[in-house]
Design a protein around this motif. Structure first.
Motif, short mmCIF file in Angstrom:
data_model
loop_
_atom_site.label_atom_id
_atom_site.label_comp_id
_atom_site.label_asym_id
_atom_site.label_seq_id
_atom_site.Cartn_x
_atom_site.Cartn_y
_atom_site.Cartn_z
N ILE A 142 0.84 -1.20 0.00
CA ILE A 142 0.00 0.00 0.00
C ILE A 142 0.88 1.25 0.00
CG2 ILE A 142 -1.65 1.35 1.36
CD1 ILE A 142 -2.94 -1.38 2.15
N GLU A 143 1.93 1.25 0.80
CA GLU A 143 2.85 2.40 0.81
C GLU A 143 3.44 2.63 -0.58
OE1 GLU A 143 4.51 2.37 5.42
OE2 GLU A 143 5.44 1.03 3.94
N GLN A 144 3.84 1.57 -1.24
CA GLN A 144 4.40 1.69 -2.59
C GLN A 144 3.35 2.22 -3.56
OE1 GLN A 144 7.68 1.26 -3.68
NE2 GLN A 144 6.77 2.27 -5.43
N GLY A 145 2.15 1.71 -3.44
CA GLY A 145 1.06 2.19 -4.29
C GLY A 145 0.80 3.68 -4.09
N LEU A 146 0.88 4.13 -2.85
CA LEU A 146 0.67 5.56 -2.57
C LEU A 146 1.82 6.41 -3.08
CD1 LEU A 146 -0.93 5.38 0.98
CD2 LEU A 146 -2.05 5.94 -1.19
N GLN A 147 3.02 5.84 -3.12
CA GLN A 147 4.15 6.58 -3.72
C GLN A 147 3.93 6.73 -5.22
OE1 GLN A 147 7.79 4.59 -2.61
NE2 GLN A 147 7.96 5.75 -0.71
N ASN A 148 3.34 5.73 -5.82
CA ASN A 148 3.05 5.79 -7.25
C ASN A 148 1.95 6.80 -7.56
OD1 ASN A 148 4.95 3.76 -7.64
ND2 ASN A 148 3.42 2.14 -7.66
N GLU A 149 0.91 6.80 -6.73
CA GLU A 149 -0.19 7.75 -6.92
C GLU A 149 -0.97 7.89 -5.61
OE1 GLU A 149 -3.83 8.75 -10.01
OE2 GLU A 149 -3.02 6.71 -9.98
N SER A 150 -1.16 9.12 -5.17
CA SER A 150 -1.84 9.39 -3.91
C SER A 150 -3.32 9.01 -3.97
CB SER A 150 -1.72 10.87 -3.55
OG SER A 150 -2.50 11.64 -4.45
N VAL A 151 -3.92 8.86 -2.80
CA VAL A 151 -5.36 8.61 -2.72
C VAL A 151 -6.10 9.81 -3.33
CG1 VAL A 151 -7.34 8.32 -1.16
CG2 VAL A 151 -5.21 7.09 -0.72
N PHE A 152 -5.61 11.00 -3.06
CA PHE A 152 -6.21 12.21 -3.62
C PHE A 152 -6.32 12.10 -5.14
CE2 PHE A 152 -5.78 16.34 -5.65
CZ PHE A 152 -6.84 17.06 -5.08
N ASN A 153 -5.20 11.80 -5.78
CA ASN A 153 -5.21 11.70 -7.25
C ASN A 153 -6.10 10.57 -7.74
OD1 ASN A 153 -3.51 13.88 -7.57
ND2 ASN A 153 -1.67 12.65 -7.78
N ARG A 154 -6.09 9.46 -7.03
CA ARG A 154 -6.92 8.33 -7.44
C ARG A 154 -8.40 8.69 -7.39
NH1 ARG A 154 -3.89 3.26 -7.07
NH2 ARG A 154 -1.76 3.78 -6.45
N VAL A 155 -8.82 9.37 -6.32
CA VAL A 155 -10.22 9.76 -6.19
C VAL A 155 -10.57 10.83 -7.23
CG1 VAL A 155 -11.92 10.90 -4.67
CG2 VAL A 155 -10.39 9.14 -3.75
N GLN A 156 -9.67 11.79 -7.42
CA GLN A 156 -9.91 12.83 -8.42
C GLN A 156 -10.09 12.23 -9.80
OE1 GLN A 156 -10.94 15.28 -6.54
NE2 GLN A 156 -9.79 16.84 -7.62
N ASN A 157 -9.27 11.25 -10.15
CA ASN A 157 -9.39 10.59 -11.46
C ASN A 157 -10.74 9.91 -11.62
OD1 ASN A 157 -6.87 11.38 -12.35
ND2 ASN A 157 -5.87 9.52 -11.60
N ILE A 158 -11.21 9.27 -10.56
CA ILE A 158 -12.51 8.58 -10.61
C ILE A 158 -13.63 9.61 -10.77
CG2 ILE A 158 -14.18 7.23 -9.27
CD1 ILE A 158 -11.65 5.77 -8.07
N LEU A 159 -13.56 10.68 -9.98
CA LEU A 159 -14.62 11.70 -10.04
C LEU A 159 -14.64 12.45 -11.37
CD1 LEU A 159 -14.41 13.12 -6.41
CD2 LEU A 159 -16.19 11.61 -7.36
N HIS A 160 -13.50 12.64 -11.95
CA HIS A 160 -13.44 13.36 -13.23
C HIS A 160 -13.82 12.49 -14.43
CE1 HIS A 160 -10.99 16.33 -10.94
NE2 HIS A 160 -11.83 17.12 -11.58
N HIS A 161 -13.85 11.19 -14.23
CA HIS A 161 -14.22 10.29 -15.32
C HIS A 161 -15.66 9.82 -15.23
CE1 HIS A 161 -9.80 10.05 -15.71
NE2 HIS A 161 -10.12 10.08 -17.00
#
Length: 162
Positions: A142-161
């Motif tokens: 999970i830490e590695q995944g968050l280094q790749n992309e933050s939760v903020f960015n992940r949620v923003q991508n979902i909301l914008h799509h």
């Protein structure tokens, strides 16, 4: 099923915080019960210094993945307690290095058995659950995944799509 379990990832951070607070409170109770004037928050710096005689604030910051400012504050607090001392690095006058004082080294030696017992107790604890054995691997993933992309960015991508 508890409230927290029923909400899954919506309360992931809250569950981790609750678990962390309970764990750290127990660890601090262990220190207190053995009359050790030690706080679990000091562990990372103490552990790093237990492996190296001197270490720069920048190196501590890099190793722990926290800001230089946060390390400086912790170092200042430990210095005020007389547990560590700071000096200018021999090879770079701009670099500050820290080391144990005699009092700090003595305290580190006193808490070392607690760290070893804690490691052993946690090893036993994770053997008790079907999935517990993989918790450190899961956290690392999970830490590695968050280094790749933050939760903020992940949620923003979902909301914008949507």
């Amino acid at each position: 099923m508890s409230f927290y379990e029923s909400l899954g990832f919506l309360v992931f951070g809250s569950r981790l915080r609750r678990l962390s607070e309970a764990f750290l409170a127990d660890v601090n109770k262990i220190y207190a019960s053995h009359e050790l004037q030690f706080d679990a928050a000091w562990f990372p710096v103490f552990y790093i210094l237990s492996r190296q005689e001197t270490v720069s604030i920048r190196d501590i910051s890099d190793e722990l993945g926290i800001s230089h400012s946060a390390v400086s504050q912790l170092v200042s607090s430990l210095q005020q307690k007389g547990l560590i001392k700071t000096a200018t690095a021999d090879d770079d006058a701009r670099k500050k290095v820290v080391a144990f004082t005699a009092k700090g080294k003595k305290l580190q030696q006193q808490v070392q058995p607690v760290w070893e017992a804690l490691q052993q107790a946690m090893g036993t604890l994770v053997q008790e659950g079907k999935h517990s054995k993989t918790i450190l691997t899961a956290i690392s993933e999970i830490e590695q995944g968050l280094q790749n992309e933050s939760v903020f960015n992940r949620v923003q991508n979902i909301l914008h799509h949507k």
